[in-house]
Design a protein around this motif. Structure first.
Motif, PDB file in Angstrom:
ATOM      1  N   ILE A  48     -43.454  -3.377 -49.285  1.00  0.00           N
ATOM      2  CA  ILE A  48     -42.364  -3.287 -48.296  1.00  0.00           C
ATOM      3  C   ILE A  48     -41.407  -2.160 -48.664  1.00  0.00           C
ATOM      4  CG2 ILE A  48     -40.352  -4.475 -47.330  1.00  0.00           C
ATOM      5  CD1 ILE A  48     -41.911  -7.096 -47.622  1.00  0.00           C
ATOM      6  N   GLN A  49     -41.097  -2.032 -49.963  1.00  0.00           N
ATOM      7  CA  GLN A  49     -40.219  -0.953 -50.417  1.00  0.00           C
ATOM      8  C   GLN A  49     -40.849   0.412 -50.132  1.00  0.00           C
ATOM      9  OE1 GLN A  49     -39.908  -0.376 -54.621  1.00  0.00           O
ATOM     10  NE2 GLN A  49     -37.830   0.452 -54.525  1.00  0.00           N
ATOM     11  N   ALA A  50     -42.150   0.538 -50.406  1.00  0.00           N
ATOM     12  CA  ALA A  50     -42.839   1.813 -50.175  1.00  0.00           C
ATOM     13  C   ALA A  50     -42.839   2.174 -48.691  1.00  0.00           C
ATOM     14  CB  ALA A  50     -44.263   1.728 -50.715  1.00  0.00           C
ATOM     15  N   ILE A  51     -43.088   1.181 -47.819  1.00  0.00           N
ATOM     16  CA  ILE A  51     -43.083   1.436 -46.374  1.00  0.00           C
ATOM     17  C   ILE A  51     -41.674   1.813 -45.910  1.00  0.00           C
ATOM     18  CG2 ILE A  51     -43.394   0.376 -44.110  1.00  0.00           C
ATOM     19  CD1 ILE A  51     -45.623  -1.328 -45.362  1.00  0.00           C
ATOM     20  N   ALA A  52     -40.649   1.106 -46.426  1.00  0.00           N
ATOM     21  CA  ALA A  52     -39.260   1.405 -46.049  1.00  0.00           C
ATOM     22  C   ALA A  52     -38.866   2.818 -46.454  1.00  0.00           C
ATOM     23  CB  ALA A  52     -38.317   0.389 -46.693  1.00  0.00           C
ATOM     24  N   ALA A  53     -39.340   3.249 -47.639  1.00  0.00           N
ATOM     25  CA  ALA A  53     -39.002   4.595 -48.099  1.00  0.00           C
ATOM     26  C   ALA A  53     -39.762   5.663 -47.327  1.00  0.00           C
ATOM     27  CB  ALA A  53     -39.298   4.713 -49.591  1.00  0.00           C
ATOM     28  N   ASP A  54     -41.045   5.390 -47.011  1.00  0.00           N
ATOM     29  CA  ASP A  54     -41.883   6.406 -46.363  1.00  0.00           C
ATOM     30  C   ASP A  54     -41.608   6.519 -44.862  1.00  0.00           C
ATOM     31  OD1 ASP A  54     -44.141   8.288 -46.407  1.00  0.00           O
ATOM     32  OD2 ASP A  54     -45.142   6.745 -45.201  1.00  0.00           O
ATOM     33  N   ARG A  55     -41.465   5.376 -44.191  1.00  0.00           N
ATOM     34  CA  ARG A  55     -41.334   5.382 -42.726  1.00  0.00           C
ATOM     35  C   ARG A  55     -39.878   5.438 -42.265  1.00  0.00           C
ATOM     36  NH1 ARG A  55     -46.346   3.312 -40.900  1.00  0.00           N
ATOM     37  NH2 ARG A  55     -47.878   4.223 -42.331  1.00  0.00           N
ATOM     38  N   PHE A  56     -38.990   4.763 -43.008  1.00  0.00           N
ATOM     39  CA  PHE A  56     -37.597   4.655 -42.558  1.00  0.00           C
ATOM     40  C   PHE A  56     -36.605   5.358 -43.485  1.00  0.00           C
ATOM     41  CE2 PHE A  56     -39.961   0.856 -41.214  1.00  0.00           C
ATOM     42  CZ  PHE A  56     -39.866   0.991 -39.826  1.00  0.00           C
ATOM     43  N   HIS A  57     -37.128   5.981 -44.552  1.00  0.00           N
ATOM     44  CA  HIS A  57     -36.316   6.749 -45.498  1.00  0.00           C
ATOM     45  C   HIS A  57     -35.187   5.917 -46.112  1.00  0.00           C
ATOM     46  CE1 HIS A  57     -38.484  10.190 -43.932  1.00  0.00           C
ATOM     47  NE2 HIS A  57     -38.091   9.869 -42.694  1.00  0.00           N
ATOM     48  N   ILE A  58     -35.492   4.636 -46.375  1.00  0.00           N
ATOM     49  CA  ILE A  58     -34.538   3.745 -47.047  1.00  0.00           C
ATOM     50  C   ILE A  58     -34.805   3.808 -48.547  1.00  0.00           C
ATOM     51  CG2 ILE A  58     -33.697   1.379 -47.276  1.00  0.00           C
ATOM     52  CD1 ILE A  58     -34.651   0.881 -44.412  1.00  0.00           C
ATOM     53  N   VAL A  59     -33.928   4.490 -49.252  1.00  0.00           N
ATOM     54  CA  VAL A  59     -34.102   4.689 -50.694  1.00  0.00           C
ATOM     55  C   VAL A  59     -32.770   4.423 -51.383  1.00  0.00           C
ATOM     56  CG1 VAL A  59     -34.747   6.314 -52.506  1.00  0.00           C
ATOM     57  CG2 VAL A  59     -35.889   6.429 -50.276  1.00  0.00           C
ATOM     58  N   SER A  60     -32.828   3.795 -52.543  1.00  0.00           N
ATOM     59  CA  SER A  60     -31.626   3.552 -53.346  1.00  0.00           C
ATOM     60  C   SER A  60     -31.883   4.007 -54.777  1.00  0.00           C
ATOM     61  CB  SER A  60     -31.256   2.064 -53.337  1.00  0.00           C
ATOM     62  OG  SER A  60     -30.168   1.821 -54.205  1.00  0.00           O
ATOM     63  N   GLU A  61     -31.003   4.834 -55.296  1.00  0.00           N
ATOM     64  CA  GLU A  61     -31.140   5.327 -56.666  1.00  0.00           C
ATOM     65  C   GLU A  61     -30.512   4.374 -57.685  1.00  0.00           C
ATOM     66  OE1 GLU A  61     -29.565   9.220 -56.913  1.00  0.00           O
ATOM     67  OE2 GLU A  61     -31.028  10.096 -55.524  1.00  0.00           O
ATOM     68  N   SER A  62     -29.618   3.499 -57.238  1.00  0.00           N
ATOM     69  CA  SER A  62     -28.909   2.615 -58.169  1.00  0.00           C
ATOM     70  C   SER A  62     -29.516   1.222 -58.260  1.00  0.00           C
ATOM     71  CB  SER A  62     -27.434   2.496 -57.754  1.00  0.00           C
ATOM     72  OG  SER A  62     -27.331   1.991 -56.421  1.00  0.00           O
ATOM     73  N   ILE A  63     -30.244   0.796 -57.207  1.00  0.00           N
ATOM     74  CA  ILE A  63     -30.804  -0.555 -57.173  1.00  0.00           C
ATOM     75  C   ILE A  63     -32.299  -0.481 -56.911  1.00  0.00           C
ATOM     76  CG2 ILE A  63     -30.773  -2.794 -55.989  1.00  0.00           C
ATOM     77  CD1 ILE A  63     -27.886  -2.315 -55.285  1.00  0.00           C
ATOM     78  N   ASN A  64     -33.053  -1.282 -57.648  1.00  0.00           N
ATOM     79  CA  ASN A  64     -34.489  -1.383 -57.411  1.00  0.00           C
ATOM     80  C   ASN A  64     -34.709  -2.337 -56.237  1.00  0.00           C
ATOM     81  OD1 ASN A  64     -37.281  -2.281 -57.586  1.00  0.00           O
ATOM     82  ND2 ASN A  64     -37.341  -1.255 -59.570  1.00  0.00           N
ATOM     83  N   LEU A  65     -35.047  -1.780 -55.080  1.00  0.00           N
ATOM     84  CA  LEU A  65     -35.147  -2.585 -53.864  1.00  0.00           C
ATOM     85  C   LEU A  65     -36.268  -3.620 -53.932  1.00  0.00           C
ATOM     86  CD1 LEU A  65     -34.523   0.113 -51.088  1.00  0.00           C
ATOM     87  CD2 LEU A  65     -32.935  -1.595 -51.990  1.00  0.00           C
ATOM     88  N   SER A  66     -37.341  -3.310 -54.637  1.00  0.00           N
ATOM     89  CA  SER A  66     -38.438  -4.278 -54.731  1.00  0.00           C
ATOM     90  C   SER A  66     -37.998  -5.530 -55.479  1.00  0.00           C
ATOM     91  CB  SER A  66     -39.655  -3.652 -55.422  1.00  0.00           C
ATOM     92  OG  SER A  66     -39.354  -3.303 -56.762  1.00  0.00           O
TER      93      SER A  66
END
Length: 293
Positions: A48-66
């Motif tokens: 889910i994290q990979a899809i969010a980052a690739d398709r919706f550009h949802i990325v966080s540098e401070s928190i591990n979303l997975s």
């Protein structure tokens, strides 16, 4: 006796924490840097994290979303299982889930992999994560996710098993890995899962069933009582006669796990140091036999 039980429980809660730390270290140091995906609910969270980052550009540098997703996805499962699964099991599982999410956020994922070889990372990651899961299971908890769901449905239906559900979910994860990424990623994920499962079985011996026959002259009733109260297992007591000595003998029969067998041997020694114990591993059981985690 009450204080000894409490101390033992605190040790088990500590093992759940150590298991969470080892699992998180294996994930962040060996699995995640190589772009691999874990099994179970953690693997779903990573996808889910990979899809969010690739398709919706949802990325966080401070928190591990997975890790956050892993925690959030476990919440409805806890609510579902709250009334049907033991309180201590849920507490230990909840502690492990919270600490796993915390440690995954605290342990930095190296930009340059610790070992820049995919197969080696898959093997070492599987060993580390399997050891962490095994310690948690041995302490009487679980890593949450599919374990909780599997136990819940297994108690609702005798034809259902935790292993069957895990196999189904992991199969879906690997198919998604092939469709979204490439075959190489899926193959290395499978290698990771195989080594993780092997280590879990080595560390957590409670899924191996054993038959126990105990021959004693004086401690039969006391041994039966302790099997029932301390191991939460049933036992059958027979009266017999020794073929050689022709003296009265008490025979206790019980079925338990391999891990509980070590406790049983100590228990028997405390009651009757001269008792004779026979243990047979790998017996097949059907009917009302409770699998303790």
């Amino acid at each position: 006796m009450e204080y000894a039980v409490r101390d033992k429980q605190w040790v088990k809660y500590g093992l759940c924490g150590v298991g969470a730390l080892i699992y998180a270290a294996g994930m962040n140091l060996f699995v995640s840097p190589m772009g691999f995906y874990a099994s179970g609910l953690m693997g779903i969270s990573q996808i889910i994290q990979a899809i969010a980052a690739d398709r919706f550009h949802i990325v966080s540098e401070s928190i591990n979303l997975s890790a956050v997703l892993y925690f959030l996805l476990n919440l409805p499962l806890f609510i579902l299982a709250m009334r049907s699964i033991g309180r201590r099991f849920l507490l230990k599982t909840g502690l492990n889930v919270v600490l796993t999410a915390l440690f995954i956020n605290l342990i930095p994922i190296p930009e340059i992999p610790v070992i820049n070889e995919r197969l080696t990372c898959a093997v070492i990651g599987g060993i580390c994560c399997g050891a962490g899961i095994g310690l948690t299971l041995r302490a009487g908890g679980s890593t949450g996710g599919t374990d909780i769901l599997g136990i819940y449905f297994a108690r609702k239906s005798h034809d259902f098993s935790v292993g069957r559900l895990n196999l189904l979910i992991n199969g879906v994860i690997y198919v998604v890995c092939i469709l979204l990424f490439d075959v190489s990623v899926a193959v290395h994920c499978i290698i990771y899962a195989v080594f993780s499962s092997m280590i879990v079985d080595r560390v957590h011996t409670q899924s191996i069933n054993m038959e126990a026959l105990i021959f004693t002259r004086t401690g039969g009733e006391e041994i039966c009582r302790r099997i029932i109260t301390e191991l939460n297992r049933s036992a059958t007591l027979w009266k017999g006669v020794g073929g050689y000595t022709e003296k009265d003998t008490e025979i206790i029969y019980s079925v338990l796990s391999k891990y509980e067998a070590a406790i049983l041997r100590r228990m028997v020694r405390e009651v009757d140091g001269s008792a004779f114990v026979v243990l047979r591993e790998g017996c097949h059981i059907s009917g009302n036999f409770q699998k303790h985690l």
